[in-house]
Design an enzyme around this catalytic site. Structure first.
Site, mmCIF file in Angstrom:
data_model
loop_
_atom_site.group_PDB
_atom_site.id
_atom_site.type_symbol
_atom_site.label_atom_id
_atom_site.label_comp_id
_atom_site.label_asym_id
_atom_site.label_seq_id
_atom_site.Cartn_x
_atom_site.Cartn_y
_atom_site.Cartn_z
ATOM 1 N N SER A 158 -54.711 -86.124 -14.505
ATOM 2 C CA SER A 158 -54.049 -87.151 -13.560
ATOM 3 C C SER A 158 -53.904 -88.335 -14.274
ATOM 4 C CB SER A 158 -54.859 -87.261 -12.346
ATOM 5 O OG SER A 158 -54.435 -88.390 -11.324
ATOM 6 N N VAL A 166 -49.201 -79.545 -15.675
ATOM 7 C CA VAL A 166 -50.041 -78.698 -14.839
ATOM 8 C C VAL A 166 -49.165 -78.537 -13.298
ATOM 9 C CG1 VAL A 166 -52.255 -78.849 -15.405
ATOM 10 C CG2 VAL A 166 -51.309 -80.361 -13.998
ATOM 11 N N LYS A 173 -58.894 -69.130 -8.970
ATOM 12 C CA LYS A 173 -58.874 -67.988 -8.241
ATOM 13 C C LYS A 173 -58.601 -66.567 -8.828
ATOM 14 C CE LYS A 173 -56.416 -66.209 -3.829
ATOM 15 N NZ LYS A 173 -55.874 -65.033 -4.645
ATOM 16 N N GLN A 208 -60.696 -70.422 2.257
ATOM 17 C CA GLN A 208 -60.030 -69.220 2.682
ATOM 18 C C GLN A 208 -60.133 -68.266 1.697
ATOM 19 O OE1 GLN A 208 -56.065 -70.416 3.989
ATOM 20 N NE2 GLN A 208 -55.264 -68.552 3.654
ATOM 21 N N PHE A 211 -59.193 -89.579 -21.896
ATOM 22 C CA PHE A 211 -60.478 -90.221 -22.192
ATOM 23 C C PHE A 211 -61.823 -89.248 -21.715
ATOM 24 C CE2 PHE A 211 -63.653 -93.307 -20.046
ATOM 25 C CZ PHE A 211 -64.547 -93.305 -21.157
ATOM 26 N N TYR A 244 -52.369 -92.959 -5.871
ATOM 27 C CA TYR A 244 -53.830 -92.440 -6.527
ATOM 28 C C TYR A 244 -54.739 -91.996 -5.533
ATOM 29 C CZ TYR A 244 -57.445 -92.041 -9.712
ATOM 30 O OH TYR A 244 -58.605 -91.553 -10.614
ATOM 31 N N LYS A 292 -47.823 -85.598 -7.627
ATOM 32 C CA LYS A 292 -47.449 -84.495 -7.977
ATOM 33 C C LYS A 292 -48.763 -83.537 -8.475
ATOM 34 C CE LYS A 292 -43.261 -82.826 -9.652
ATOM 35 N NZ LYS A 292 -42.358 -82.842 -10.257
#
Length: 339
Positions: free
Chosen positions: A93, A75, A123, A180, A29, A163, A109
């Protein structure tokens, strides 16, 4: 270059051009609306989706566009995108209670491994990274309205925990990569959103009410309907997300409509907007269902000069019209099978 894109680069926000973007969950959506708006701004788009909750119909208008590429992938597996990437929008998700209650492990996951992979892509490419977080990180809030400095009131072992905690972990991972690895990250906390391309059977209140009203069925309001939600029309939300993407702000940043409505009022407004004579029926509230939900959007207003523009009644009318014209019997049957 699109003048709007150029203005975003040289104005109060981001200083470098965004020419190519990756959108995970791009057939969902929100993801599909982001893909559409990015193409309107002449940004090349790579859409990643496994179609577990997304739908190819949402991006079919982009198929054949030389600036749009669709890659079917998960992913939580390794992500590989050849070429330069300037922006990664991580929107993959399950997002509705029906989805993440049915897919609890996959939801966790995607929030953990999927976020790790999307951050790794950003990155490697030196790209700006935007995490789609959620107002659910505030849980059933004890502070109202909710501002970004509120830590939340979340039950990690309740049914919604898969969730809520996936998104809270994703936020922590995003902050860690910024600290980092010096990845240019931003976190957007999305509040309730509605508009065309919502799945009629995804279990969320507005599409459920519209589907029921158009079918002449009773509208099923949970509890007594006094619980509140703040609902934002999808075009306003997308505009806010991309304003954050083009800025240098790291977030977290609330994007949503601060106008608060009771669930019962939403149901009544849907009945009026559809011209239905459907009655309203009350059913049990789900476990850990938030009693109140309203964003404090002063940070977005100050930092991004963003405020929602589409009134609730206008957005509802547009959404009802989409359901009338686009959600035909075939697509309803497909949505039923998907859900």
């Amino acid at each position: 270059m699109n003048p709007e894109n150029r203005q975003n680069e040289t104005g109060a926000g981001r200083r470098r051009p965004i020419r190519r973007a990756v959108v995970t969950g791009g057939a969902g959506f929100l993801g599909s609306h982001l893909c559409t708006e990015l193409r309107r701004r002449e940004v090349e788009v790579v859409c990643l989706d496994n179609f577990l909750t997304g739908n190819a119909v949402n991006i079919e208008h982009l198929i054949g566009d030389p600036g749009f590429r669709l890659v079917q992938c998960d992913v939580t597996d390794y992500i590989h995108v050849p070429g330069e990437v300037d922006l990664v929008l991580h929107f993959a998700s399950p997002a509705s209670p029906i989805d993440y209650l049915k897919l609890p492990i996959h939801t966790l996951k995607v929030g953990s491994i999927g976020t790790l992979h999307a951050l790794g892509l950003a990155k490697d490419k030196g790209a700006r990274f935007i995490l789609a977080s959620t107002s659910e990180v505030y849980g059933d809030p004890q502070v109202h309205p909710q501002s970004e400095d509120y830590w939340g009131h979340v039950n990690p072992v309740g049914p919604r925990g898969v969730y809520d905690e996936a998104k809270r972990f994703a936020e922590a991972m995003t902050v860690a990569y910024r600290g980092q690895h010096a990845v240019d990250t931003g976190i957007v906390r999305i509040f309730n959103t509605f508009g065309p391309r919502m799945r009629p059977y995804d279990g969320r209140a507005i599409p459920t009410f519209i589907r029921q009203a158009l079918a002449g069925e009773p509208l099923t309001v949970t509890g007594d309907g006094d619980q509140t939600r703040s609902v934002c029309y999808v075009s306003d939300l997308v505009r806010g997300i991309l304003a954050l993407a083009w800025s240098n702000h790291s977030g977290p940043m609330n994007i949503g409509n601060p106008h608060e409505l009771s669930v019962l009022q939403i149901a009544r407004d849907v009945v009026a907007a559809t011209g239905s004579d459907s009655p309203i029926e009350f059913i049990d509230r789900p476990v850990d269902d938030p009693m109140v939900r309203r964003p404090d959007t002063s940070l977005a207003s100050h930092e991004l000069d963003w405020t929602p523009e589409v009134p609730w009644t206008e957005g509802l009318a547009r959404t009802v019209e989409w359901f009338r014209t686009a959600v035909n019997e075939d697509s309803l049957e497909a949505a039923t099978r998907q859900d």
